[in-house]
Design an enzyme around this catalytic site. Structure first.
Site, PDB file in Angstrom:
ATOM      1  N   LYS A  62       0.826  -1.206   0.000  1.00 15.06           N
ATOM      2  CA  LYS A  62       0.000   0.000   0.000  1.00 15.06           C
ATOM      3  C   LYS A  62       0.864   1.262   0.000  1.00 15.06           C
ATOM      4  CE  LYS A  62      -3.701  -2.395   2.485  1.00 15.06           C
ATOM      5  NZ  LYS A  62      -4.421  -2.567   3.762  1.00 15.06           N
ATOM      6  N   GLN A 106      -5.239  -1.755   9.654  1.00 11.07           N
ATOM      7  CA  GLN A 106      -4.828  -3.057   9.139  1.00 11.07           C
ATOM      8  C   GLN A 106      -5.309  -4.165  10.070  1.00 11.07           C
ATOM      9  OE1 GLN A 106      -3.120  -3.545   6.174  1.00 11.07           O
ATOM     10  NE2 GLN A 106      -3.564  -5.700   6.529  1.00 11.07           N
ATOM     11  N   ASP A 131     -11.154   2.395   3.247  1.00  4.90           N
ATOM     12  CA  ASP A 131     -11.348   0.948   3.129  1.00  4.90           C
ATOM     13  C   ASP A 131     -12.826   0.600   2.968  1.00  4.90           C
ATOM     14  OD1 ASP A 131      -9.083  -0.569   2.913  1.00  4.90           O
ATOM     15  OD2 ASP A 131      -8.701  -0.675   5.059  1.00  4.90           O
TER      16      ASP A 131
END
Length: 856
Positions: A62, A106, A131
């Site tokens: 990422k 995460q 997200d």
């Protein structure tokens, strides 16, 4: 996608090179978007708890992808020992930071402490949830609000892959295997709202093979290795495999396992029209969509973002012709919650300490966060010498702040003192404004908050504060824990117990000096140093005894640790205001705190305005503001606003005296240009006093209903003749900010006038020369005369190295009966005292009460 080839069944798939070209095309598109965001610095945060290898790998991908297209991504790794509360606090901090446009948590959360992943994910602000995993974004997606939410990255990437095949989703049979919040559930919603007929399946679905066999579009994310067999797949179907599974096999990586998807790829590719490969199929698209979501977040932010402009809501007032009382008006207005106001002006939740719902303390750490930001424009409001008829200085201060913010649309902050029940030269208003320009909630501003032991009370024996008296009591009884290591201080204190100073003015003025310390401190450390050198007594031989000598300066600093933080409140129109400190104007500067001004100047930004008030008239409060407060702060005002009223000028012109509760004489209610002309001589002198500091002066004429047009024109003309850059009638009491718009415009123009502030005197000259300079320049005195006690004190302070301190002239400088512009008199100085902690001398020219009602 795997290899493009034409075999005997006529099936097609995309080659690896074509797939890479697709990713490159998407990245190029996103990179182009980042260049079109008005040069906004795109920033995203990736939060990780623990140090899992697989998480580190994903985060590295990422970060790399972000760097390739110009997005700055910061990796925040919290240790395994982090608690859920610590993680939540970190997330809230990023939520409130307008410079961050994306926030990723995460998963999994690798902590030794129990954490609720759902709670952590939902702590992310929906507008930064790139997200797309929060419940709010998930709910919007399930209801079909695709344009008002972030779509989870993997399903969004899958839809892009389907689109690239040229397959129309509308009307097709689609099957989604898996119901996770990351892939299955959002994929179902996306296909459904793209007009496909969607069937949701999972590992428990009966006759799964038959369901798969009907699918024109098959998306699998069940997390079971190769569960979907090639024979199940419909001929020519589009197959998207989102599974990642590690199984043993002959083609292994260094860890002895191979990575496969949820679809048996070797057999399925023989039937599928298009199929993704694992690994390397959906993964890069997921990362690309993450970047796209971040860009969209920044673009959405830009729709309402104006550089350094607050996104603040203001209350629209509806002034009544028959205006109710100030209290009634205050009760008719519902203020914003203090949390909302704090967010609107750029404060983070960790930087404020709410006290109820309408006021809060602001932590001093904010100065460090805004250290690099230029200050806003600094406006100080002063006035003519106060009269019982009222000039409206506080009301004009608040009305001007409202006009600049709510009506002229620039960031604007007001800074005022907390009101005291004492008087400013015998005349004092409410201190919180009035009419439609006042601080809310009115009652809470007037609440009495003592500083505990620092407040003076009458006690048996010496008339001193309980704090001083308590320590006198301890010392008189012999050594105690409070004076360990300070035996010399004990002896000095015992020596001064019967000294006249202890029973006189000095001990009574300590509380006032503590408040003056609050006013003039520029940091917590500066406050501690000032408190440490505060003199509480003198020995028989004349040596000062300080709080540091007594070993109590640290205790004092601890007592003041909350008092030093400015109080955040609001005006009737919702403009922010700091209400902080209440220094007795007779023996202190009489201004709000330096820290309140410093913080406000940072919050408004370089194009904003901070409007602060100087106590008393221009010859007293304004002079102290510049020569004492500005010396301590290093801040220089951009504009001085001189407040006057027609009726007050008539009194200065020789009008009859007025006392509280008396009937207003007709001279003040009817047009009387002769009386007003005489009073304008006083206005002229005060404008000249303000101009002596080298700053542009705007005269604000606070109007009343009895004022006539001719009277207002006369005052404006005389103000301009005196040197004011502009003179403007205003009506903040009757109309709020709307009644001060013209004044606000004049202030903005004046702020652009080239200027250079200067002090009235040099600190190095003798004490008597400083007093003489003030008396001649500000008061119009011919000379000064120091009475014996003042002469003795001046000599003593010079020997003690205190002669280089600024001077605060205490009390009025002439007989209150002498109106207009008194001249031809000699100023008699009765006494000279020192506030060594606050950092100034004060010269008493009349009777002075040194008791101050304290405010935290």
């Amino acid at each position: 996608y795997d290899e493009v080839k034409h075999d005997k069944f006529g099936q097609y798939s995309l080659s690896i090179s074509s797939r890479k070209a697709l990713i490159t095309e998407i990245q190029t598109h996103i990179s182009f978007q980042t260049n079109g965001t008005d040069h906004l610095f795109l920033l995203t945060y990736v939060f990780q708890v623990g140090d899992r290898d697989d998480s580190n790998l994903y985060i590295t991908m990422k970060l790399k992808a972000a760097a390739e297209i110009g997005i700055s991504a910061s990796h925040v790794r919290l240790p395994k020992t982090a608690t859920e509360d610590e993680v939540l606090r970190c997330i809230v901090t990023v939520n409130e930071n307008p410079e961050v446009h994306g926030l990723i948590v995460q998963l999994p959360l690798d902590s030794v402490n129990t954490m609720d992943p759902e709670k952590v994910i939902n702590a992310v602000a929906p507008e930064k949830d790139v997200d797309g995993l929060t419940s709010i974004n998930a709910g919007k997606l399930s209801r079909g609000n695709l344009g008002d939410c972030f779509i989870p990255c993997t399903p969004k990437g899958c839809m892009e892959l389907i689109r690239q095949t040229g397959t129309s989703v509308a009307g097709k049979n689609a099957v989604v295997i898996g119901r996770s919040k990351v892939v299955g559930a959002p994929m179902y919603s996306l296909l459904l709202w793209s007009h496909a007929t969607v069937t949701s399946c999972h590992s428990k679905t009966t006759d799964l093979a038959a369901q798969v066999g009907r699918a024109d579009i098959l998306v699998v994310g069940a997390g079971r290795a190769e569960m979907v067999k090639g024979a199940w797949v419909k001929q020519g179907a589009v197959v998207i495999d989102c599974g990642i599974n590690h199984v043993p096999g002959i083609f292994t990586n260094s860890s002895g396992v191979r990575v496969v998807g949820d679809v048996h790829y070797p057999s399925a590719k023989e039937r599928a029209g298009y199929i993704t490969q694992v690994p390397g199929g959906v993964g890069p698209m997921t990362v690309a969509m993450l970047m796209e979501n971040t860009v969209q977040s920044a673009k959405h932010f830009l729709k309402t973002y104006q550089p350094r402009k607050w996104n603040i809501s203001y209350t629209k007032l509806k002034p009544q012709k028959s205006q109710p009382s100030d209290t009634t008006l205050a009760h008719s207005c519902t203020p914003k919650t203090i949390g909302q106001l704090a967010r609107e002006v750029g404060l983070f939740s960790k930087e404020v300490e709410p006290y109820g719902t309408t006021r809060a303390k602001v932590r001093l750490e904010i100065i460090n966060r805004f250290k690099a930001q230029p200050d806003g424009k600094y406006v100080v409001v002063t006035g003519i010498t106060p009269t019982p008829l009222g000039e409206g200085k506080a009301t004009t201060t608040l009305g001007l702040a409202q006009a600049l913010g709510a009506h002229l649309h620039v960031n604007s902050f007001a800074c005022v003192c907390q009101p005291s029940q004492g008087s400013y030269f015998g005349v004092k208003g409410g201190g919180v404004g009035g009419g439609y320009s006042q601080v809310l909630p009115r009652e809470e501003v007037h609440l009495y908050h003592s500083l505990g032991p620092l407040r003076r009370r009458s006690v048996e024996g010496p008339d001193s504060s309980p704090l001083c008296f308590r320590y006198i009591f301890y010392f008189s009884r012999g050594p105690c824990n409070l004076c360990v290591g300070h035996k010399h201080a004990q002896a000095a204190f015992l020596d001064c117990l019967k000294h006249p100073h202890l029973q006189g003015e000095l001990c009574r003025s300590v509380a006032s000096e503590v408040m003056a310390v609050l006013v003039l401190s520029t940091s917590l450390e500066d406050m501690r140093c000032r408190l440490a050198r505060t003199v509480v007594a003198y020995s028989r031989v004349g040596n000062p005894v300080t709080t540091e000598d007594l070993g109590i300066s640290g205790v004092l600093a601890a007592l003041m640790r909350e008092a030093v933080m400015p109080n955040l409140m609001q005006t009737m129109e919702g403009s922010p205001v700091f209400v902080h400190t209440c220094p007795l104007s007779d023996i202190a500067p009489g201004n709000s705190s330096i820290l309140a001004d410093q913080i406000a100047l940072k919050l408004v930004g370089p194009e904003g305005f901070v409007v602060t008030e100087a106590g008393g008239g221009a010859e007293t409060g304004m002079e102290r503001f510049v020569d004492i407060k500005c010396r301590a702060s290093g801040l220089c005002p951009d504009v001085m606003v001189m407040v006057a009223s027609v009726r007050a000028l008539k009194m200065h012109g020789g009008g009859p005296a007025v006392t509280a509760g008396s009937v207003m004489p007709k001279e003040y209610l009817e047009e009387n240009l002769t009386l007003l002309e005489n009073g304008c001589i006083h206005l002229k002198r005060q404008v000249e006093n303000a101009m002596a500091f080298g700053l542009p002066v705007v005269v604000a004429i606070n109007t009343f209903s009895s004022d006539t047009g001719a009277e207002l024109e006369l005052v404006c003309a005389r103000a301009k003749q005196a040197g004011g850059v502009e003179a403007v009638p205003c009506s903040p009491w009757a109309e709020g900010g709307a009644g001060a718009v013209e004044l606000g415009q004049a202030v903005r123009r004046a702020a652009d006038t080239p200027h250079r502030m200067n002090f009235l005197y040099d600190l190095e000259i003798p004490i008597v020369n400083k007093i003489r300079t003030i008396a001649r320049s500000m008061y119009g005195a011919d000379n000064v005369e120091l009475l014996p006690e003042a002469q003795r004190k001046s000599t003593l302070f010079s020997k003690q190295g205190l002669a280089n301190l600024p001077v605060c002239m205490a009390k009025t400088h002439h007989d209150a009966e002498r109106k207009g512009v008194p001249t031809g008199f000699t100023l008699l100085v009765r006494d000279v005292s020192v506030h060594a902690g606050a950092g100034f001398l004060y010269a008493s020219v009349g009777w002075v009460s040194t008791e101050a009602l304290m405010r935290p």
